[in-house]
Write a protein that holds these residues in place. Sequence first.
Motif, mmCIF file in Angstrom:
data_model
loop_
_atom_site.group_PDB
_atom_site.id
_atom_site.type_symbol
_atom_site.label_atom_id
_atom_site.label_comp_id
_atom_site.label_asym_id
_atom_site.label_seq_id
_atom_site.Cartn_x
_atom_site.Cartn_y
_atom_site.Cartn_z
ATOM 1 N N GLU A 166 -19.289 43.027 57.053
ATOM 2 C CA GLU A 166 -20.561 43.433 57.640
ATOM 3 C C GLU A 166 -21.416 42.233 58.056
ATOM 4 O O GLU A 166 -22.279 42.350 58.933
ATOM 5 N N LEU A 167 -21.181 41.075 57.423
ATOM 6 C CA LEU A 167 -21.949 39.881 57.783
ATOM 7 C C LEU A 167 -21.631 39.399 59.188
ATOM 8 O O LEU A 167 -22.358 38.569 59.741
ATOM 9 N N CYS B 23 -27.059 42.196 48.881
ATOM 10 C CA CYS B 23 -26.475 43.376 49.514
ATOM 11 C C CYS B 23 -26.906 43.479 50.971
ATOM 12 O O CYS B 23 -28.015 43.097 51.351
ATOM 13 N N PHE B 24 -26.013 44.027 51.774
ATOM 14 C CA PHE B 24 -26.235 44.188 53.210
ATOM 15 C C PHE B 24 -26.958 45.501 53.494
ATOM 16 O O PHE B 24 -26.763 46.502 52.804
ATOM 17 N N SER C 132 -29.825 43.874 61.127
ATOM 18 C CA SER C 132 -29.086 43.462 59.931
ATOM 19 C C SER C 132 -29.938 42.623 58.990
ATOM 20 O O SER C 132 -30.741 41.788 59.428
ATOM 21 N N GLY D 77 -32.655 43.501 52.828
ATOM 22 C CA GLY D 77 -31.281 43.819 52.467
ATOM 23 C C GLY D 77 -31.038 45.313 52.546
ATOM 24 O O GLY D 77 -31.594 45.992 53.409
ATOM 25 N N CYS E 30 -22.028 44.591 48.931
ATOM 26 C CA CYS E 30 -22.701 43.456 48.301
ATOM 27 C C CYS E 30 -21.729 42.314 48.032
ATOM 28 O O CYS E 30 -20.510 42.504 48.007
ATOM 29 N N PHE F 25 -29.757 40.882 54.686
ATOM 30 C CA PHE F 25 -28.895 40.583 53.540
ATOM 31 C C PHE F 25 -29.767 39.970 52.459
ATOM 32 O O PHE F 25 -30.379 38.921 52.661
#
Length: 385
Positions: free
Chosen positions: A155-156, A91-92, A114, A77, A82, A116
Amino acid sequence: MSNSVVRRLLQLGLALTLCCTVPAAAGQPLVGVPGASAGGGNYPSEGPEVIASGLDNPRGLVFDRKGALYVAEAGSGGDGPCLPGAILESCFGHSGAITRITKWGQRRVVTGLSSFGPYDGAAAIGPSDVAFGQKRMFVTVGLDEDLEDIQALPELADMGELLGVKRNPHGVRIVTVADLAEFEDAFNPTGDEENVNPNSVILDKGGVIVSDAGANDLLLVRTSGKIRVLATFPNRDVEAPPGLGFPPGYMLSMDAVPTSVQRGPDGSLYVGQLTGFPFPPGAANVYRVDRSGEVSVHATGFTNIMDIAFDKRGRLYVLEIFKNGALSGDPTGALVRVNGDGSQTEIMSDGLITPGGLTIRGHHAYVSNCGTCASTGEVLRIPLG
């Protein structure tokens, strides 16, 4: 609550309380495996050995043509933004990576992918698997969230993708080959809730094949990015296990959750399933998908399959992330061989803690151990005899 959310809550709870103190430090005996040692490239002739350590949530593995082993690290993460969760905030960040392992040691060759996960990174979602084409590496980046969550955390949108990675004189170039979350949103092949979690990836003629554990489908992704559905895996009705508060005989709809795919010796595709909630022990199947796309059950009686592989003799090996079931509170996994007569032989269980990936080369299995642990994940080299 969707099955995908339930899966994630169980992962987090088990990883936070159980897994992160288990793996051996480099140079120390491997937990539960007498005589095994940790270290670099001096492989003993007997017993499993740790050949890489200090990994962040290690998942799928693959060898390149030169014999180097690559493992996808889902990362830990990051600092955010978040999203709140029912148990923990996640959180990213850009802590996902690909690590290369040789007899000379280990090195992260791709970083900044990426990821998470919760505050300590346990059970983070990120890079899930890796495969090699002629000119580039392919990496699946998981998501394991309902697509509506992307709207709450933009961001996801960098996750739920198939990436292409290519080295050049200036470094590493990373491009999106296919946005599988976008495909699920547009087409939703199963007609169920929209969820995406691309997990296993293998090279195949004309492109790569991806098993999407969230969307419950098997996809062929052309190098152009065009996507074709090869198979879907429907829900199954199973009886609710005791202890969940349901009346006797109450039936629940269980997601398939296809976590792994391999091309078998007969040319068909074989797919292992984790199963969704309520994760009943013994209910996971290995499916056979023939060239026409017809799906049939090849082998039964497994629990929470995370990966599968075939050896040189065409024998199937199955990696269970939870040998006793995801609701058992026991993080012990298992490596099981399916014999020619259909019987099963357990190759290893003691010392396997939430294992995240499997590949076979020669007479050894390679397993990413503690696949839900940040900074303490490992890769084991296990003799098959």
